[in-house]
Design a protein around this motif. Structure first.
Motif, PDB file in Angstrom:
ATOM      1  N   SER A   2       0.837  -1.199   0.000  1.00 58.93           N
ATOM      2  CA  SER A   2       0.000   0.000   0.000  1.00 58.93           C
ATOM      3  C   SER A   2       0.872   1.251   0.000  1.00 58.93           C
ATOM      4  O   SER A   2       1.866   1.334   0.730  1.00 58.93           O
ATOM      5  CB  SER A   2      -0.907  -0.003   1.232  1.00 58.93           C
ATOM      6  OG  SER A   2      -1.647   1.193   1.300  1.00 58.93           O
ATOM      7  N   GLY A 312      -1.764   0.061  -9.362  1.00 58.57           N
ATOM      8  CA  GLY A 312      -1.910  -1.388  -9.439  1.00 58.57           C
ATOM      9  C   GLY A 312      -2.035  -1.947 -10.830  1.00 58.57           C
ATOM     10  O   GLY A 312      -2.440  -3.105 -11.008  1.00 58.57           O
ATOM     11  N   LYS A 313      -1.674  -1.146 -11.857  1.00 59.61           N
ATOM     12  CA  LYS A 313      -1.772  -1.613 -13.241  1.00 59.61           C
ATOM     13  C   LYS A 313      -0.427  -1.424 -13.950  1.00 59.61           C
ATOM     14  O   LYS A 313      -0.295  -0.628 -14.879  1.00 59.61           O
ATOM     15  CB  LYS A 313      -2.868  -0.842 -13.985  1.00 59.61           C
ATOM     16  CG  LYS A 313      -4.251  -0.991 -13.363  1.00 59.61           C
ATOM     17  CD  LYS A 313      -5.279  -0.118 -14.076  1.00 59.61           C
ATOM     18  CE  LYS A 313      -6.649  -0.232 -13.412  1.00 59.61           C
ATOM     19  NZ  LYS A 313      -7.658   0.654 -14.057  1.00 59.61           N
TER      20      LYS A 313
END
Length: 411
Positions: A2, A312-313
């Motif tokens: 995170s 997150g890509k």
């Protein structure tokens, strides 16, 4: 892992874009954007042309109004970053404060390469990199009669076109044997040379500048290396930029013609990315060699790529490079990298100033240069974003239409 805080050093095109893309993509953590200039982050390309001509005002240069930053909860700090503490993951600022980060993005850009000759510090000698530079230059521009431009890359030629349009006597000095030699083909270079000469610009190729003459602290002339002196009450230089690597180098990040990054634009520290003019990345459009590209589209594409990774890509950076310059009534658009081309095919008539050059290496299309032919540029972008199968033989067919060929060969 995170990421709750992102710090961006550099508030130019790349730095601003990554902050905006993070918010647009739904990132809710803290974003701190650090820039060492006053005011709002702004676009730089108009500084050497439209802004000097008064066609665009300072207020219209900003990427977004002040409300954007408050509404998007992007903290904008007007100070200089002086140290990266990698162990504690914070950035130390010139005002003595520090900002913690989970991920740090370096978008530090570059600074003008200086003339570094006697007299280069007198009144009337300018580079164009910042709004402050353009604002200092503007009143001198109005009063000048004899202008000498050193360097015939994009910036120098854009300024020369503006000065000529304002009725100034303009002379341009460059060590190369033609204009924009590092960026474009001989055919396109010839078109732009003819245009500038028609506007009254005089060129001195294969010549460097040895010193600036002056009187009472003000420029009076430029002495070339062959001893000839050109009269000048204004000198503007554009001889390239030097990437701002000091902060990264002192932090122990790997340096190679900029801040060296991998295919995901990560440095040798997994908590630090680098983007824009300062980043040297493995470029699939340059045989995978580490390459540093100075262009607004590259800065924006890399910013979006890093934002996507943090959201997150992740995916390797493979965007096709492209560039543009506006000089007088000519718009040159380039897609791809023409390094090492061995064959060119021309489309159109250069005398009409609507002209394209297709650059091939070993019968493989690697770049498209287009002057006032936007359809060719768009077709070139589409072709070079996929394995391009266009051959020299096909492109050389009488009446060949690049746009039509691209449409017919879409998969």
């Amino acid at each position: 892992m995170s990421i709750s805080s992102v710090v961006i050093v550099g508030a130019g095109q790349a730095g601003f874009q990554v902050a905006a893309s993070l918010r647009q993509g739904g990132y809710t953590g803290a974003i701190t954007l650090i820039g060492d200039e006053p005011g709002l982050p702004y676009q730089r390309p108009p500084l050497s042309k439209a802004y000097l001509l008064g066609k665009i005002k300072a207020d219209n240069l900003a990427f977004r109004p002040a409300t954007f930053f408050s509404e998007q909860n992007i903290e904008l700090l007007h100070t200089r970053a002086v140290e990266i503490d990698r162990q504690n993951q914070n950035v130390v600022l010139a005002n003595g404060n520090s900002v913690d980060y989970d991920h740090l993005i370096l978008a530090t850009g570059g600074h003008n390469r200086l003339l570094s000759i006697p007299g280069d510090d007198v009144e009337g000698v300018y580079g164009i990199k910042t709004l402050a530079d353009a604002d200092a230059l503007s009143p001198r521009m109005s009063a000048a009669s004899n202008v000498v431009v050193v360097g015939c890359g994009f910036i120098g030629l854009e300024f020369a076109a503006v000065a000529a349009a304002l009725g100034k006597s303009v002379q341009l000095v460059d060590r190369g044997d033609r204009l924009m030699a590092r960026a474009i083909s001989h055919e396109m270079s010839a078109l732009f040379l003819n245009a500038h000469q028609s506007w009254g610009v005089k060129f001195h190729f294969n010549q460097g500048v040895s010193r600036i003459t002056h009187a009472n602290g003000k420029v009076t002339g430029v002495v070339k290396e062959n001893g000839e002196e050109l009269p000048a009450d204004l000198v503007v230089y554009g001889i390239g930029i030097i990437p701002n690597i000091t902060l990264a180098a002192e932090a122990g990040l790997e340096i190679d013609n900029g801040i060296k990054v991998d295919a995901n634009l990560l440095t040798n520290d997994p908590h630090i990315s680098a983007i824009g003019d300062v980043a040297c990345f493995p470029c699939i459009h340059n045989n995978g060699e580490h390459t540093r590209i100075e262009s607004v589209p590259n800065a924006m594409d890399q910013a979006r790529s890093v934002a996507a990774r943090l959201l997150g890509k992740p995916s390797p950076f493979i965007a096709t490079p492209w560039f543009w310059t506006d000089q007088g009534n000519l718009k040159l658009q380039i897609v791809g990298l023409s390094t090492g081309f061995d064959t060119t095919v021309t489309l159109g008539d250069p005398s009409s100033q609507q002209f394209s050059v297709l650059c091939f290496r070993k019968d493989h299309l690697i770049a498209v240069e287009s002057c006032n032919r936007p359809s060719d540029h768009m077709a070139g972008k589409k072709l070079l974003s996929r394995p391009a199968e266009l051959t020299i033989s096909e492109a050389s067919t009488p009446g060949f239409d690049l746009k039509a060929w691209e449409i017919a060969h879409r998969t």
